[in-house]
Design a protein around this motif. Structure first.
Motif, PDB file in Angstrom:
ATOM      1  N   LEU A 225      -5.754 -17.776  17.763  1.00 10.40           N
ATOM      2  CA  LEU A 225      -5.673 -16.880  16.612  1.00 10.40           C
ATOM      3  C   LEU A 225      -4.618 -15.811  16.849  1.00 10.40           C
ATOM      4  O   LEU A 225      -4.619 -15.126  17.874  1.00 10.40           O
ATOM      5  N   ALA A 226      -3.712 -15.693  15.889  1.00 13.31           N
ATOM      6  CA  ALA A 226      -2.626 -14.719  16.005  1.00 13.31           C
ATOM      7  C   ALA A 226      -2.770 -13.584  15.009  1.00 13.31           C
ATOM      8  O   ALA A 226      -2.355 -12.455  15.286  1.00 13.31           O
ATOM      9  N   ALA A 227      -3.338 -13.842  13.833  1.00 11.72           N
ATOM     10  CA  ALA A 227      -3.450 -12.794  12.816  1.00 11.72           C
ATOM     11  C   ALA A 227      -4.553 -13.146  11.835  1.00 11.72           C
ATOM     12  O   ALA A 227      -4.812 -14.316  11.554  1.00 11.72           O
ATOM     13  N   SER A 228      -5.221 -12.099  11.312  1.00 10.04           N
ATOM     14  CA  SER A 228      -6.235 -12.250  10.262  1.00 10.04           C
ATOM     15  C   SER A 228      -5.968 -11.221   9.188  1.00 10.04           C
ATOM     16  O   SER A 228      -5.612 -10.074   9.491  1.00 10.04           O
ATOM     17  N   HIS A 229      -6.137 -11.617   7.938  1.00  9.26           N
ATOM     18  CA  HIS A 229      -5.899 -10.706   6.831  1.00  9.26           C
ATOM     19  C   HIS A 229      -7.078 -10.718   5.864  1.00  9.26           C
ATOM     20  O   HIS A 229      -7.461 -11.772   5.361  1.00  9.26           O
ATOM     21  N   TYR A 230      -7.660  -9.545   5.644  1.00 10.81           N
ATOM     22  CA  TYR A 230      -8.735  -9.372   4.680  1.00 10.81           C
ATOM     23  C   TYR A 230      -8.341  -8.395   3.575  1.00 10.81           C
ATOM     24  O   TYR A 230      -8.638  -8.593   2.411  1.00 10.81           O
ATOM     25  N   SER A 231      -7.698  -7.305   3.987  1.00  9.39           N
ATOM     26  CA  SER A 231      -7.399  -6.226   3.049  1.00  9.39           C
ATOM     27  C   SER A 231      -6.124  -5.520   3.464  1.00  9.39           C
ATOM     28  O   SER A 231      -5.576  -5.762   4.540  1.00  9.39           O
ATOM     29  N   MET A 232      -5.675  -4.636   2.597  1.00  5.04           N
ATOM     30  CA  MET A 232      -4.509  -3.815   2.909  1.00  5.04           C
ATOM     31  C   MET A 232      -4.687  -2.444   2.272  1.00  5.04           C
ATOM     32  O   MET A 232      -5.443  -2.289   1.292  1.00  5.04           O
ATOM     33  N   PRO A 233      -4.019  -1.417   2.790  1.00  5.48           N
ATOM     34  CA  PRO A 233      -4.186  -0.067   2.236  1.00  5.48           C
ATOM     35  C   PRO A 233      -3.538   0.062   0.866  1.00  5.48           C
ATOM     36  O   PRO A 233      -2.570  -0.619   0.538  1.00  5.48           O
ATOM     37  N   THR A 234      -4.099   0.947   0.039  1.00  3.08           N
ATOM     38  CA  THR A 234      -3.546   1.231  -1.283  1.00  3.08           C
ATOM     39  C   THR A 234      -2.899   2.609  -1.272  1.00  3.08           C
ATOM     40  O   THR A 234      -3.020   3.373  -0.315  1.00  3.08           O
ATOM     41  N   SER A 235      -2.228   2.934  -2.359  1.00  6.77           N
ATOM     42  CA  SER A 235      -1.572   4.239  -2.466  1.00  6.77           C
ATOM     43  C   SER A 235      -2.579   5.372  -2.521  1.00  6.77           C
ATOM     44  O   SER A 235      -2.244   6.521  -2.244  1.00  6.77           O
ATOM     45  N   GLU A 236      -3.846   5.067  -2.894  1.00  3.45           N
ATOM     46  CA  GLU A 236      -4.886   6.101  -2.945  1.00  3.45           C
ATOM     47  C   GLU A 236      -5.549   6.327  -1.594  1.00  3.45           C
ATOM     48  O   GLU A 236      -6.484   7.121  -1.481  1.00  3.45           O
ATOM     49  N   GLY A 237      -5.103   5.644  -0.570  1.00  2.00           N
ATOM     50  CA  GLY A 237      -5.665   5.818   0.759  1.00  2.00           C
ATOM     51  C   GLY A 237      -6.863   4.925   1.034  1.00  2.00           C
ATOM     52  O   GLY A 237      -7.439   4.991   2.125  1.00  2.00           O
ATOM     53  N   ARG A 239      -8.727   0.903   1.000  1.00  5.05           N
ATOM     54  CA  ARG A 239      -8.315  -0.447   1.349  1.00  5.05           C
ATOM     55  C   ARG A 239      -8.714  -1.404   0.235  1.00  5.05           C
ATOM     56  O   ARG A 239      -9.793  -1.304  -0.334  1.00  5.05           O
ATOM     57  N   GLN A 240      -7.821  -2.316  -0.065  1.00  4.89           N
ATOM     58  CA  GLN A 240      -8.016  -3.267  -1.151  1.00  4.89           C
ATOM     59  C   GLN A 240      -8.154  -4.670  -0.593  1.00  4.89           C
ATOM     60  O   GLN A 240      -7.373  -5.098   0.260  1.00  4.89           O
ATOM     61  N   ARG A 241      -9.155  -5.401  -1.073  1.00  7.37           N
ATOM     62  CA  ARG A 241      -9.328  -6.787  -0.674  1.00  7.37           C
ATOM     63  C   ARG A 241      -8.130  -7.614  -1.144  1.00  7.37           C
ATOM     64  O   ARG A 241      -7.600  -7.415  -2.232  1.00  7.37           O
TER      65      ARG A 241
END
Length: 443
Positions: A225-237, A239-241
Motif C-alpha cells: 500500500l502506497a496511498a489511501s484517499h478518503y477525503s480532502m480539505p475544503t476552503s472552509e477548513g 474535510r470533504q468526502r
C-alpha cells in the motif's frame, strides 16, 4: 461525433455488464475490431465491429458481426478484459471464478476435443479456457491485467483485491485493506502501481514491488500500500468526502490510467459545488499521495466508469496553454455517468469536447475504445450497446507495448498541471442452447 444504439440481441435480452476491445487483433487481415461482452445470461460473447469502409460498401450489412459464445460461467459475467500483449481474454463474475480464454483454430479444436457442449450454432471462432483461477470467496466485480500479461488483479465483494499469476493459475497476494466491497481495479501501464476503488468511499494505490521479475516466490508480497484517499480539505477548513458511499446504486466504479501512465481517472466522485455534486477526480502519477489535480464536474448523475483511449494523438500544432499536463501527449478520456458519456481531450481544459446523453433506458455499465481511438462502445443494463464514431482532428499514434519500466519512486518535483474548472454538462439462463444473436436493425 456520431452515435447509434445497435439493436441486436446481445445477451438474450439480459444486461450487458462489461465490454472490451482486443487491441492485438489483426485489423489488416480481418478488418474492423474484435471485442468481447459479458452479460447477465452467464455468457461471454465475441463480436467484430465492422470498419467504416465495410459499412459504406454495403449499407444493409449490420455494423456488428457475431463471432462466438463462451459458456463456462455459471452466473452473470461482470467483467471481460483482454490481455494488453496478446489476444487472451480474462472473464469473471458472480460465480467467483476467473476464466482465461484463448482462441484455437478449427483443426486443433476437432483433434484435441471430444466434447462439443460449448460450441454454439453460428460460431465463427472457437475459444477454449486456458486456465481457471479459483479462490475468490465471493462475486468478482472487476479485473485488470499487468502490462506484460503475466498477472491479473481482481476486485471482489469479499472486501479484497487478489493478485493472480496467470501463468501458474495461483493467487500470489490478497490485498485486504478495504472495509467494504472492492468494486474496481486498474493497473498502471508502466507496471508500477495498482489502483483499487471500493464502496467504503476510498481509493487505494499499491506499489508493485516485485519489479520486472518473472518469478514470484510464495509468501512474498508483490504489492504494498502506497496511498489511501478518503477525503480532502475544503476552503472552509473542514474535510470533504471524495467518493459516494455504499448507497450509490451501481455495482461498478471503474477507474482507469492514461496510456502514458501519467493520469489516473476515478469514478463515483462527489463534491460540494454549485454546478453539481458528481465529479470525476483525476490524480497525477507523481502526486498519488496528494489531492487530485483535476476535477471533471457538472455531471447530473454519479460516474460509474472511466476509460482512456489506448493511444495517443498528434498535437493540434498550436501552443496549448490550457493542456491538462504540460509537455504531455494528447489523449482522450471517456467518462460515463449512469445516464451520459462525456469525452475529454487533454489539450482542451474546462469542458468536454463531446457529450452523449439519453442513449439508454437504464444505467451505463462500461466503456471501451478501439485501438485507434476512432470508436467508443458503450454498454448498459438495458441489454443494448451504442457505438460512437469520433471525428478526431489528428491521427492516432501507434500503440505502445513496451516492457514494464523499472520501479521508481515518485519524483520530488511534480509535473506542472492545470486544475480544470467544473463545467456544466447537459442534462443481472436456464437452457444450454445458444443461438447466434438476431439482427433487429442496422447501424
Amino acid at each position: 461525433m456520431r452515435v447509434k444504439t445497435v439493436q441486436i440481441n446481445w445477451h438474450d435480452k439480459q444486461p450487458i455488464f462489461s465490454v472490451d476491445f482486443d487491441h492485438n487483433y489483426d485489423n489488416a487481415q480481418h478488418g474492423g475490431w474484435r471485442f468481447a461482452t459479458g452479460g447477465g445470461d452467464n455468457n461471454v460473447r465475441m463480436w467484430r465491429l465492422r470498419s467504416p469502409a465495410e459499412r459504406e460498401a454495403d449499407p444493409n450489412v449490420p455494423a456488428v458481426e457475431f463471432l462466438a459464445s463462451l459458456n463456462r460461467h455459471t452466473a452473470p459475467v461482470n467483467v471481460v478484459r483482454f490481455s494488453p500483449c496478446s489476444s487472451r481474454l480474462a472473464s469473471a463474475g458472480d460465480d467467483g471464478v476467473i476464466i482465461i480464454w484463448r482462441q484455437v483454430d478449427d483443426a486443433h479444436n476437432q483433434a484435441g476435443r471430444t466434447d462439443q457442449l460449448d460450441d454454439v450454432a453460428g460460431d465463427v471462432e472457437t475459444w477454449r479456457p486456458a486456465a481457471m483461477l479459483r479462490g475468490s470467496l465471493a462475486d468478482i466485480c472487476d479485473l485488470a491485467w499487468s502490462p506484460d500479461g503475466a498477472f491479473v488483479v481482481s476486485a471482489s465483494v469479499d472486501n479484497t483485491a487478489r493478485i493472480w499469476d496467470a501463468r501458474d493459475a495461483r493467487c500470489v497476494q490478497v490485498l485486504a485493506d478495504h472495509s467494504h466491497y472492492v468494486q474496481c481495479v486498474a493497473w498502471d501501464p508502466r507496471g508500477e502501481f495498482i489502483a483499487t476503488q471500493g464502496s467504503d468511499r476510498s481509493l487505494r494505490v499499491y506499489r508493485w514491488v516485485a519489479g520486472a521479475a518473472r518469478e514470484v516466490r510464495t509468501g512474498v508480497d508483490v504489492a504494498k500500500l502506497a496511498a489511501s484517499h478518503y477525503s480532502m480539505p475544503t476552503s472552509e477548513g473542514r474535510r470533504q468526502r471524495l467518493f459516494h458511499d455504499d448507497n450509490l446504486v451501481s455495482f461498478f466504479r471503474r477507474p482507469s490510467v492514461s496510456p502514458d501512465g501519467r493520469l489516473l481517472a476515478t469514478a463515483a466522485g462527489v463534491q460540494r459545488a454549485a454546478n453539481g455534486r458528481n465529479v470525476c477526480y483525476v490524480w497525477a502519477r507523481d502526486q498519488l499521495r496528494s489531492e487530485p489535480v483535476l476535477r471533471l464536474g457538472g455531471l447530473a448523475k454519479p460516474v460509474v466508469a472511466t476509460r482512456w483511449a489506448p493511444c495517443e494523438f498528434e498535437a493540434r500544432g498550436e501552443t496549448c496553454g490550457d493542456a491538462w499536463v504540460a509537455s504531455a501527449p494528447r489523449m482522450m478520456l471517456a467518462v460515463a455517468s449512469q445516464s451520459a458519456v462525456s469525452v475529454y481531450d487533454t489539450e482542451v481544459a474546462g469542458r468536454a469536447v463531446g457529450v452523449m446523453d439519453g442513449l439508454h433506458y437504464a444505467a451505463i455499465t462500461d466503456l471501451a475504445w478501439t485501438s485507434d481511438g476512432s470508436h467508443l462502445l458503450i454498454v448498459s443494463i438495458d441489454g443494448f450497446a451504442s457505438v460512437a464514431s469520433l471525428d478526431h482532428s489528428a491521427r492516432a499514434l501507434p500503440l505502445r507495448r513496451a516492457a514494464p519500466l523499472p520501479e521508481t519512486q515518485p519524483s520530488a518535483q511534480p509535473e506542472p498541471t492545470v486544475a480544470i474548472p467544473a463545467q456544466s454538462v447537459p442534462n443481472k439462463s436456464g437452457s444450454r442452447k445458444r443461438l447466434a444473436p438476431t439482427l433487429l436493425s442496422t447501424l
